[in-house]
Scaffold this motif. Structure first.
Motif, short mmCIF file in Angstrom:
data_model
loop_
_atom_site.label_atom_id
_atom_site.label_comp_id
_atom_site.label_asym_id
_atom_site.label_seq_id
_atom_site.Cartn_x
_atom_site.Cartn_y
_atom_site.Cartn_z
N VAL A 1 10.15 12.69 -2.31
CA VAL A 1 8.85 12.05 -2.19
C VAL A 1 8.60 11.27 -3.47
O VAL A 1 8.52 11.85 -4.55
N HIS A 2 8.53 9.97 -3.35
CA HIS A 2 8.30 9.12 -4.51
C HIS A 2 6.84 8.74 -4.57
O HIS A 2 6.30 8.17 -3.63
N LEU A 3 6.23 9.05 -5.68
CA LEU A 3 4.82 8.74 -5.86
C LEU A 3 4.62 7.31 -6.35
O LEU A 3 3.55 6.74 -6.18
N TYR A 4 5.64 6.75 -6.96
CA TYR A 4 5.63 5.36 -7.38
C TYR A 4 7.06 4.84 -7.24
O TYR A 4 8.01 5.63 -7.18
N ALA B 1 -0.26 2.83 -9.56
CA ALA B 1 -0.98 1.56 -9.41
C ALA B 1 -0.10 0.37 -9.77
O ALA B 1 -0.18 -0.69 -9.14
N THR B 2 0.75 0.54 -10.78
CA THR B 2 1.60 -0.56 -11.25
C THR B 2 2.81 -0.77 -10.36
O THR B 2 3.23 -1.91 -10.14
N PHE B 3 3.38 0.31 -9.85
CA PHE B 3 4.59 0.25 -9.03
C PHE B 3 4.39 0.99 -7.70
O PHE B 3 5.01 2.02 -7.45
N PRO B 4 3.50 0.46 -6.85
CA PRO B 4 3.24 1.17 -5.59
C PRO B 4 4.46 1.12 -4.66
O PRO B 4 5.24 0.17 -4.69
N CYS B 5 4.60 2.13 -3.86
CA CYS B 5 5.65 2.16 -2.83
C CYS B 5 5.08 1.56 -1.56
O CYS B 5 3.92 1.79 -1.22
#
Length: 127
Positions: A67-70, A113-117
């Motif tokens: 699960v990647h949060l960003y 916020a900077t690197f959204p999936c």
């Protein structure tokens, strides 16, 4: 007086004192960034290393849980100073969001916020 009674009185006294001291587990974002900004070269390097190690731990969580949060750009290896810059910029842009959080939670929110999936990103898939 029995030794058990003395022990219980000492433990009770220590607990009473500790209950009046506010617990603080982690620095706020402002405190963390101030420590970095005002620190000497050695303390700045330590803050960078701790910040980088924290994100490294987030990466291990993502690898283990799938699960990647960003979703940072491919083949990007962040330096501690880059991560602190992301945190600094985010704390200025979203002060209301990150103000109440410890620095590591604010860093996670900043990275999200900077690197959204994207929802269709394969890295969201469990399994």
């Amino acid at each position: 007086m029995s030794p058990i009674f003395v022990f219980a009185a000492v433990v009770g006294g220590v607990c009473a004192v500790l209950a009046t001291v506010p617990a603080k587990a982690e620095m706020s974002t402002a405190e963390w960034l101030l420590q970095y900004r005002k620190g000497n070269a050695e303390s700045r390097q330590l803050v960078e290393e701790i910040t980088r190690a924290t994100v490294n731990g987030m990466g291990w969580y993502a690898a283990r849980s799938k699960v990647h949060l960003y979703c940072e750009p491919a083949k990007m290896a962040f330096t501690g100073s880059q991560l602190l810059d992301v945190l600094r910029r985010s704390s200025h842009e979203s002060a209301k969001i990150v103000a109440g959080y410890p620095w590591s939670m604010a860093l996670l929110l900043s990275l999200e916020a900077t690197f959204p999936c994207e929802p269709h990103d394969r890295r969201w898939a469990k399994g």
